[in-house]
Motif scaffolding. Structure first.
Motif, PDB file in Angstrom:
ATOM      1  N   SER A 123      -7.995  -2.803  -6.496  1.00  0.00           N
ATOM      2  CA  SER A 123      -6.562  -2.744  -6.798  1.00  0.00           C
ATOM      3  C   SER A 123      -6.204  -3.919  -7.684  1.00  0.00           C
ATOM      4  N   GLU A 157      -1.872  -0.275  -8.191  1.00  0.00           N
ATOM      5  CA  GLU A 157      -3.198   0.312  -8.178  1.00  0.00           C
ATOM      6  C   GLU A 157      -3.725   0.466  -9.606  1.00  0.00           C
ATOM      7  N   ASP A 199      -1.403   6.582  -8.298  1.00  0.00           N
ATOM      8  CA  ASP A 199      -1.591   5.945  -6.991  1.00  0.00           C
ATOM      9  C   ASP A 199      -0.523   4.887  -6.741  1.00  0.00           C
TER      10      ASP A 199
END
Length: 551
Positions: free
Chosen positions: A85, A100, A105
């Motif tokens: 991440s 992310e 996401d």
């Protein structure tokens, strides 16, 4: 005699030297420290089994920079590595805002805080997709960036240009409130704005927070595999392959000026190094003007304007070797390379207000790096090479905490402030301290002693606030690498576009040197154009803009 002497082997100095070498110039780089790199260096000084980055660590601007892309540093050994991440901002209740690698996401995570916030994030990403390339083009070329600005203006006309301009000028607190119903999106923007010295209520902090967030979403926050020093090593290898020289342990104490032109430099050891065509200075603005260049060689108004030069915040940094991963309460923080630690946007405002009033923050906003999470080569499996930095005032009037910190930064104050930073980490990762094998403290004067450009730990070469950006950087009416001294060019973060490891100030200075212009010449042409416009009632022509657009 080299064609050019470059003062300082930081990333901007090395980029400048490479650009000149590509043009066939002979180049000699003189660096005061025992090794090259400036604020892009790494070592094993915390623990022999752990690689630690001394200063900068994550490089979204380097990944996005067309300047560095043109140098093809991967051909000279540079490799990038990413954490799973990009960044995280944990909350005390165990929730976590996460940027992310994929926008979808990120959006899904934001929807978990407030329905519709994912769509708002995708909307901000859509604006970046349309405008980002021309924004980057405008950032990484000398001011004014004519071609990129023209393309950007054309796109803005069809995309609500005034509304976008308003958005970029908003304080980041207000931008977050307008775009997001939940806390997560607001935190991502505001935390990224605090990578510079822009409090949440500052005009333009919204634009900077958006820019850094979009860079993270598009390019990630990559690290140099093996340590930040690998980026420097690639630049040095490339330069030497083209015949350039880098000499370390050579502190320049004077730029020799004759008949208004820079002709050589003198070192602390008494050596005079002549420069056949140009001197390029990867040097902090106050150290160059009135320091290496005597004020008698500078226009009076220029000298007076320099008195208004403003540094960015001072910095306090701690490095750690951990015998295990950081025990975050919020699971989302465990996969991020960068973690922001603050009690929400209000905590960021409180932190910035304490600095503005000369107080050492009692709950410092910490920008925390998990280097092994981003690059497994940094420490043994199952461990973490970590660091955190925070900001403090340059002039300390008091301590908002209980340690009586005065800014003397003696051993007691350094240890007390490092404990305070650790306490902030411990609030979000109980048990963090039990995993510390070793730590290193880098207080503001320590940072400056390791790199003279980091005055008091100021890491951006001067404030990022709008009054010292664009044609106000480093003083009003400049915005370009040319200086009042012919043959001398400003190649440091003190020049447009400012701090960050992207190489633009160095490349801009090199291109100006190749054209052989001075600030006086630029200003005189501008004055002639204004005079013609005054006489004719029309523009005096586009010659200056056309020339600038070649940069």
């Amino acid at each position: 005699m080299p064609d050019a002497v470059v003062i300082g082997a930081g990333p901007n100095g090395l980029v400048a030297a490479n650009v000149l070498a590509d043009a066939g110039w002979t180049v000699e780089v003189l660096e005061a420290q025992p090794e090259p790199g400036g604020a892009v260096r790494s070592d094993r000084g915390v623990h022999p089994d752990y690689v630690s980055d001394l200063f900068s660590a994550f490089y979204p601007l380097a990944a996005a920079s067309p300047v560095l892309d043109r140098l093809r540093l991967h051909e000279h050994g540079l490799r990038w590595s990413h954490a799973p991440s990009v960044l995280a901002h944990p909350l005390s209740d165990g929730r976590c805002a996460v940027l992310e690698r994929r926008a979808a996401d990120t959006a899904a995570g934001l929807d978990g805080f407030a329905a519709g916030d994912g769509a708002a994030w995708r909307g901000l990403c859509g604006v970046w997709d349309r405008l980002g390339p021309d924004i980057l083009g405008s950032l990484f070329t000398p001011f004014p960036p004519v071609r990129s600005a023209a393309r950007l203006a054309a796109r803005l006309r069809g995309a609500g240009g005034l509304r976008f301009a308003r958005t970029m000028l908003l304080p980041v607190r207000r931008l977050g409130e307008e775009e997001f119903r939940g806390e997560a999106g607001r935190l991502l923007l505001a935390g990224n704005a605090l990578h510079a010295d822009l409090p949440p209520e500052a005009a333009g902090s919204g634009g900077f927070g958006w820019l850094m967030s979009m860079l993270g979403q598009s390019y990630g926050f990559p690290v140099a595999t093996g340590g930040a020093g690998e980026l420097t090593a690639a630049l040095v290898r490339r330069l030497r392959a083209r015949g350039g020289a880098v000499r370390c342990g050579e502190r320049v104490v004077e730029v020799v000026v004759r008949s208004g032109r820079a002709v050589a430099v003198r070192t602390a050891g008494g050596e005079t190094v002549p420069a056949g065509r140009a001197v390029l200075a990867d040097v902090a603005v106050p150290d160059l003007y009135g320091g290496l260049v005597d004020e008698r060689h500078l226009p009076g108004r220029f000298v007076r304007d320099l008195r208004g030069f403003q540094w960015d915040f001072a910095t306090f940094k701690v490095d750690w070797a951990l015998d295990g991963r950081v025990p975050w309460t919020a699971a989302g923080a465990s996969t991020a390379g960068t973690v922001h630690l603050a009690d929400g946007v209000d905590g960021l405002t409180r932190f910035a207000a304490q600095i503005a009033t000369g107080q050492v923050p009692d709950r410092p906003f910490a920008l925390f790096g998990q280097m092994t999470t981003a690059d497994a080569s940094r420490s043994p499996a199952g461990t973490e090479s970590a660091w955190a930095y925070t900001h403090v005032p340059h002039e300390i009037k008091g301590d908002a905490g209980d340690d009586g910190l005065t800014g003397a930064w003696d051993a007691r104050e350094q240890e007390a402030m490092a404990d305070r930073v650790e306490a902030q980490v411990e609030r979000y990762a109980p048990g963090f301290r039990s995993r510390i094998l070793a730590r290193r403290v880098l207080a503001p004067p320590t940072l400056q002693s390791m790199n003279a450009n980091l005055h008091g730990g100021a890491i951006n070469g001067g404030t990022t606030a709008i009054h010292q950006q664009l044609f106000f950087r480093p003083v009003p009416g400049t915005g370009r690498p040319e200086t009042p001294v012919r043959g001398l060019y400003l190649a440091s973060a003190g020049a447009h576009p400012g701090g960050g490891v992207h190489g633009a100030p160095g490349a801009n200075a090199a291109r100006a040197a190749l054209r052989g212009r001075s600030l006086g010449g630029v200003l005189s042409r501008t004055q002639r154009a204004v005079s013609r416009r005054d006489r004719s009632g029309r523009s005096g022509g586009s010659g200056e803009h056309t020339d600038s657009s070649r940069s």
